[in-house]
Design a protein around this motif. Structure first.
Motif, PDB file in Angstrom:
ATOM      1  N   SER A 148      37.151  39.297  41.864  1.00 37.10           N
ATOM      2  CA  SER A 148      36.871  39.022  40.459  1.00 37.10           C
ATOM      3  C   SER A 148      37.190  40.224  39.579  1.00 37.10           C
ATOM      4  N   TYR A 151      40.961  40.823  39.097  1.00 34.17           N
ATOM      5  CA  TYR A 151      41.617  39.948  38.124  1.00 34.17           C
ATOM      6  C   TYR A 151      41.604  40.547  36.722  1.00 34.17           C
ATOM      7  N   ARG A 152      40.570  41.348  36.399  1.00 33.07           N
ATOM      8  CA  ARG A 152      40.473  41.923  35.063  1.00 33.07           C
ATOM      9  C   ARG A 152      41.506  43.023  34.839  1.00 33.07           C
ATOM     10  N   GLN A 181      40.169  32.799  34.860  1.00 29.90           N
ATOM     11  CA  GLN A 181      40.436  34.069  34.179  1.00 29.90           C
ATOM     12  C   GLN A 181      41.691  33.998  33.315  1.00 29.90           C
TER      13      GLN A 181
END
Length: 661
Positions: A148, A151-152, A181
């Motif tokens: 997670s 992904y940023r 996302q």
């Protein structure tokens, strides 16, 4: 070290030779920057970028940046494909170490990716340089928090599928996570060189269930290098460049961090706007603390210092003076230049992962507690999904209550502590967080430590007991379907859905108690399916359940480190196993030692360690029988008295042996 600049060339040369005696400390001092009247050294770990590399990076506009990650199910070839891409761009030499981005010893031993690793690459396409930032992500569900956060730092993702296995459970989970996302997804089919490969089936699955165009897919064999050269052109043509401007105010997101003994905490950041240079003073939005930047650079693939980081780049930085407290590095924090914190809108932070498995951890040697506490704090800084709380046990001494996302996550953490910090721990049986709802006022309480759970029927009448459930998604070949259903039903599962994914693959959805899942459910699943089944799960709330606390008693005294919350149907079997196993590690005393497993006042299992018997009649060589009986009766009374006042000392080796798997 400011005085080095005042030395003559001859003395400086002599000083350099002297400093070579301790290269880990002194060889890293290569340059310095000035902020006001203070001299701040820039410390290099793996060297500085060459002038040619700096020039090429500076000439690349933002439109030719590409930030992408590789996501897939476990063992579909992410790290191997990363190696081929690094070789293709000239970042590493061909034929070197395998899976170079798997930097941890535990990753190489287990053959899995635990920490998301990054690398910046330069690639010339149609006569123009492109700056590519690659992230290799974990594939196991226990490390979803790493995926997670990765992904940023990216704008697109390579969705990798094994041609022989097809789409599996974690492939589906990673797809929806990336889709949520807003990442651009590029399909890649790997292992097409295998005799069992069926690329057409994998492409059809991606088209049917993910709505990805098979014509845009790249078919490769990462192991042999077949058609790998087509991956990066596809990324350049299909993936969008990052947004932002180097002319705006600095805004950067803290993605990851790790600890260095000489530099303190090193941050991995993504620059959304502005430019970051050594000597800049920045401020954290989360802690409001200010720092001077000591060095910035890129991972290429090791730390390589550069003169700056600008909008669109992902790189590392550390401070001078260094950030010494690991708690100051808040993953998901936004940082900007001092004085502009009121003008910059902070980035959206990460959703805090909720631990699903808790264990008690205690040092084998209590004298090592302080050192291990520092080591655990460093590892927790590097893994935001671990929760930490100190606790004490009468049997095991001072320790910690650690929360993890799964049993593999806990096992990897223990291995890292042993390998990287030389720490050995006694780990208690994993437990899950239960919910207690008080009938009197309706308040709810989450209990992660079994010692705090209600223990008797009287207390049960005053509370409602709730057990956590998960929605498990299992992908399995049709030939093993019957055995998998039996396994799920035997673990108190409730079938939600069954889908025949293809002619040979079936997707099962079951509601399962989380406690059953952490009890080696995945290992049993792999065993009955010969390794072909895959598992993914997500939280599904709490349900009312007949859960009780099973305790181990030694001479009617509870052993606080050995207690576990479980369903009442499992109590008798587990209790018998406990008393039989614990008996092996209890030393014989001059009195009888009774080992019991109990739920409240109900004893469910018992074993007895017979007393060490002294032959008090040995001195008799004849005479009346009553003399013999008198001595035996006197011994019997003495034993009863000793048993009433005597304490059983349980050695730590006994606890360690009992808790060992």
């Amino acid at each position: 070290m400011w005085y080095l600049s005042l030395l003559s060339p001859q003395r400086l040369s002599l000083s350099n030779r002297l400093f070579r005696i301790r290269p880990p400390i002194y060889s890293c001092l290569k340059a310095r920057t000035f902020v006001g009247s203070q001299s701040r050294y820039v410390v290099h770990t793996h060297g500085k970028a060459s002038a040619e590399l700096e020039r090429r990076i500076d000439e690349i506009p933002l439109e030719r940046f590409r930030n992408f990650c590789i996501v897939a199910h476990v063992d579909h070839g992410k790290s191997t494909l990363s190696d081929r891409l690094l070789e293709l761009t000239g970042t590493i030499e061909p034929g070197g170490n395998k899976q170079i981005l798997d930097k941890l010893d535990v990753e190489r031993e287990r053959g899995i990716t635990v920490k998301a690793q990054t690398c910046t690459m330069l690639y010339n396409y149609k006569g123009e340089d492109y700056l590519l930032h690659l992230v290799d992500t974990p594939g196991h569900v226990d490390f979803r928090a790493e995926v997670s956060s990765s992904y940023r730092s990216t704008d697109s993702a390579l969705l990798l599928v094994d041609a022989s296995q097809g789409v599996q459970a974690q492939t589906v989970a990673n797809f929806f996570l990336a889709f949520a996302q807003g990442l651009e997804l590029l399909p890649v089919v790997n292992k097409i060189d295998l005799t069992s490969a069926d690329p057409d089936r994998a492409l059809e699955q991606m088209r049917t269930h993910f709505e990805l165009d098979p014509k845009k897919a790249v078919l490769v064999s990462a192991k042999t290098g077949l058609n790998v050269e087509a991956v990066l052109p596809a990324v350049i043509e299909q993936a969008p460049p990052p947004k932002g401007s180097h002319k705006d105010l600095l805004k950067m997101l803290l993605i990851d961090s790790w600890y260095d003994n000489y530099k303190g905490v090193i941050l991995l950041v993504r620059i959304f706007d502005g430019i970051l240079k050594p000597g800049d003073q920045i401020i954290s939005f989360a802690t409001r603390k200010k720092y001077f930047v000591g060095e910035v650079g890129i991972m290429n693939p090791l730390e390589t210092a550069t003169s700056s980081l600008r909008a669109g780049q992902v790189g590392y930085c550390y401070f001078n003076p260094g950030m010494k407290k690991t708690s100051e590095a808040k993953i998901g924090d936004t940082l900007t230049h001092v004085g502009f914190e009121n003008e910059v809108v902070p980035c959206e932070g990460f959703e805090e992962p909720q631990p699903m498995v808790f264990v008690g951890a205690f040092p084998i040697d209590q004298g090592e507690f302080t050192r291990l506490d520092d080591s655990i704090q460093q590892l927790v800084t590097n893994d935001r999904s671990v929760t930490l709380q100190k606790e004490a046990s009468e049997a095991l001494g001072q320790g910690w209550r650690l929360g993890f996302l799964g049993t593999l996550h806990a096992s990897v953490f223990e291995d890292r502590l042993r390998q990287e910090h030389g720490g050995s721990l006694i780990i208690t049986a994993p437990t899950v967080p239960y919910k207690i709802k008080h009938n009197r006022d309706g308040t709810e309480e989450i209990i992660s430590n079994p010692a705090l759970f209600p223990s008797g029927d009287h207390e049960f009448k005053q509370v409602e007991r709730l057990e956590p459930y998960v929605l498990a998604t299992i992908t399995v070949p049709e030939e093993y379907l019957g055995k998998v259903i039996e396994l799920c039903e035997g673990n108190r599962g409730t079938q939600v859905e069954i889908t025949f994914w293809t002619a040979t693959q079936v997707i099962l959805k079951y509601r399962l108690p989380l406690a059953q899942l952490v009890n080696d459910f995945f290992g049993k699943l792999k065993g009955i399916s010969k390794g072909y089944a895959s598992l993914d799960y997500e939280e599904a709330g709490y349900e009312k359940s007949d859960i009780v606390k099973l305790q181990l008693l030694v001479n009617k005294v509870p052993v606080d480190a050995i207690s576990q919350v479980m369903h009442r149907s499992q109590v008798a079997r587990t209790g018998r196993h406990w008393v039989t196993k614990f008996k092996e590690f209890v030393q014989r005393e001059l009195f009888e030692v009774v080992i019991q497993a109990a739920v409240g006042n109900q004893i469910v299992a018992r074993e007895t360690v017979k007393a060490v018997r002294k032959d008090v009649t040995a001195k008799l060589y004849g005479g009346d029988r009553t003399r013999r009986m008198k001595l035996l009766e006197k011994q019997k009374v003495g034993r009863k008295k000793l048993q009433a006042i005597g304490n059983v000392t349980i050695e730590q080796k006994a606890m360690q042996g009992f808790l060992a798997k």
